[in-house]
Write a protein that holds these residues in place. Structure first.
Motif: not given
Length: 139
Positions: A31-33, A38-42
């Motif tokens: 989803i982030a890509q 940001s994957e970390h934020y998600l």
């Protein structure tokens, strides 16, 4: 009322999960890509959504997240309230004069109506049909 990145990105996660119903668990990395986020934020946004019973997690190499309910049963309002709190255009409206109170309450009710009548199913399918215009908001 201003919706922060928390609400906007959380809604993005939920819409992406709705678009992929039937495909199995979806990773936050995917989803982030796909959305340049940001994957970390998600990762910080999913726990409240999971605790509220809107998403469920699947562990393992092919794990990820899935909607816990049908996309027609989850509204944008559900997601925004979980991540942003109550929907209110003005704090402390009880201290305002009656005419202003009435205005703020009408604005609040209009926003709530839009959020509470727009489902993830609506949002996930929006734009698939060329006859649909994109959602546009003007003030």
């Amino acid at each position: 009322m201003k919706i922060s990145t928390k609400g906007r990105y959380g809604l993005t996660v939920m819409i992406e999960l709705a678009k992929r119903v039937g495909d199995g668990p979806v990773s936050l990395k995917t989803i982030a890509q796909d959305n340049n986020l940001s994957e970390h934020y998600l990762e910080q946004l999913v726990p409240p959504l999971r605790n509220a019973g809107l998403v469920r997690s699947v562990r393992g190499a092919y794990g990820g997240y899935m909607l816990a309910k049908d996309s027609k049963e989850i509204t944008a309002g559900d997601v925004i309230r979980i991540l942003e709190g109550p929907i209110t255009p003005v704090e402390g409206i009880e201290d305002e004069e009656p005419a202003k109170q009435a205005l703020w309450m009408r604005i609040r009710d209009a926003v709530k109506d839009v959020l509470d009548t727009t489902t993830l199913d609506d949002l996930s399918k929006h734009g698939e049909d060329d006859s649909q215009e994109p959602y546009m908001f003007y003030i």
